[in-house]
Design an enzyme around this catalytic site. Structure first.
Site, mmCIF file in Angstrom:
data_model
loop_
_atom_site.group_PDB
_atom_site.id
_atom_site.type_symbol
_atom_site.label_atom_id
_atom_site.label_comp_id
_atom_site.label_asym_id
_atom_site.label_seq_id
_atom_site.Cartn_x
_atom_site.Cartn_y
_atom_site.Cartn_z
ATOM 1 N N GLY A 61 0.793 -1.240 0.000
ATOM 2 C CA GLY A 61 0.000 0.000 0.000
ATOM 3 C C GLY A 61 0.817 1.277 0.000
ATOM 4 O O GLY A 61 0.345 2.295 0.526
ATOM 5 N N SER B 197 1.576 3.389 -2.479
ATOM 6 C CA SER B 197 1.019 4.523 -3.230
ATOM 7 C C SER B 197 -0.185 5.124 -2.496
ATOM 8 O O SER B 197 -0.296 6.345 -2.368
ATOM 9 C CB SER B 197 0.656 4.130 -4.664
ATOM 10 O OG SER B 197 -0.329 3.135 -4.681
ATOM 11 N N ALA B 198 -1.076 4.275 -1.977
ATOM 12 C CA ALA B 198 -2.256 4.813 -1.282
ATOM 13 C C ALA B 198 -1.848 5.604 -0.046
ATOM 14 O O ALA B 198 -2.419 6.668 0.232
ATOM 15 C CB ALA B 198 -3.212 3.688 -0.899
ATOM 16 N N ASP C 163 -7.082 0.121 -0.201
ATOM 17 C CA ASP C 163 -5.789 0.637 0.283
ATOM 18 C C ASP C 163 -5.952 2.038 0.875
ATOM 19 O O ASP C 163 -5.404 2.350 1.940
ATOM 20 C CB ASP C 163 -4.769 0.689 -0.871
ATOM 21 C CG ASP C 163 -4.383 -0.691 -1.387
ATOM 22 O OD1 ASP C 163 -5.058 -1.675 -1.017
ATOM 23 O OD2 ASP C 163 -3.413 -0.793 -2.163
#
Ligand code: MEV
Length: 319
Positions: free
Chosen positions: A105, A107-108, A150
């Site tokens: 996760g 990027s989220a 995410d």
């Protein structure tokens, strides 16, 4: 300067199935991403990333060339500027403890931190749902049909059952619970794996439906096992879970090897986590076995990380 941080995640059950409206059991972990935001007088969005270097965008960001680079972050910042009705520049610094492309996760968590810090910089006072919408816009630039799991866990922290378009259900877990992660070192593209599963859904409808039904049942059993601290049952279900993900075509020899190495060193269970292809596995074991499971993952070519579940979602502060 306005700062925010948000946690990464481990999907314990239901990755891919969640894209089709099924439940997903997900935990926030104590590896975090951080964003700090300054409002400037320059008519541009400047982004400085610890992993991807520096890039500048105009106030209505557009993608340049074929590489996404830092564009999703700029897109989120651009949407905040629009919401605030302001034409001011932004300098955004981002850093993350989460390995890139690891299925944990990264990027989220970066996008949630950026959305939150940018909206605080303009005192927009957005609620979590609005921050999720902004970060979700960035995620859609990166992944194919992201379910939103995410972003939601990065915002809210803890352990939850997430279903697309429904409110989250919190799940209890043993205090101080830790997980052993094995990163394959191979980064993967979530969107490509989601497309691969979509192809299987088309070509082998019945097999796909059977997998979804079984995964849904396993997700609910795992959530009960976690809430009642039954780690043996949780582990057993994780192994079945991994086999179903193999049937969906998202495992790899490397991931199977890492799962096997965790099991052979006394883990209660292990499975790939996230989109698969490359990325990571997650193992559950008793605390006395954590070091030996981590060591075995290392001997099998993986990068072990022992993490705790994080109760905290997004955090904000001012410097
Ligand atoms: C990625 O963390 C999980 C997937 O289910 C994709 C998604 O839910 O957007 C593979």
């Amino acid at each position: 300067m306005y700062c925010s941080s948000a946690p990464g995640k481990v999907i314990l059950s239901g990755e891919h199935a969640v894209v089709y409206g099924n439940p997903c059991l997900v935990a926030a972990i104590d590896l975090r991403s951080e964003a700090s935001v300054e409002v400037t007088n320059e008519e541009m969005i400047e982004i400085i990333s610890d992993k991807l270097g520096r890039q500048t965008f105009n106030l209505e960001p557009e993608i340049s060339g074929s590489e996404l680079g830092l564009f999703p972050i700029a897109a989120v910042a651009g949407s905040v500027l629009k919401k605030a009705g302001r034409r001011r520049g932004l300098r955004i610094r981002v850093s993350s403890q989460i390995p890139f492309g690891s299925g944990l996760g990264s990027s989220a968590s970066v996008l949630v931190a950026v959305a939150s810090a940018c909206s605080n910089a303009f005192e927009l006072d957005l609620n979590l749902e609005e921050i999720a919408m902004l970060a979700g816009e960035g995620e859609r630039k990166i992944h194919f049909k992201p379910s939103g799991v995410d972003v939601n866990v990065a915002l809210n922290g803890g352990v939850m059952i997430f279903r697309r378009g429904r409110s989250i259900e919190r799940v209890n877990y043993p205090d101080g619970m830790r997980l052993v992660i094995g990163f394959s070192g191979l980064s993967r593209k979530t969107g490509e794996m989601v497309k691969k599963v979509a192809e299987l859904a088309e070509s082998s409808k019945d097999r796909f439906e059977i997998c979804l039904m079984a995964l849904k049942d396993i997700t609910m059993r795992m959530s009960k096992a976690l809430a009642s601290s039954d780690l043996l049952e949780l582990g057993r279900m994780m192994l079945l879970n991994h086999m179903l993900l193999c049937l969906l075509g998202v495992s790899s020899e490397t991931l199977d090897k890492l799962v096997n190495s965790a099991i052979s060193s006394n883990a209660f269970g292990a499975k790939l986590t996230g989109a698969g292809g490359g990325g990571s596995i997650v193992a559950i074991c008793s605390s006395k076995d954590e070091d030996s499971v981590a060591q075995k993952i290392k001997e099998s070519g993986g990068i072990p990380l022992i993490v705790s579940i994080s109760r905290d979602g997004v955090r904000n502060w001012k410097m």
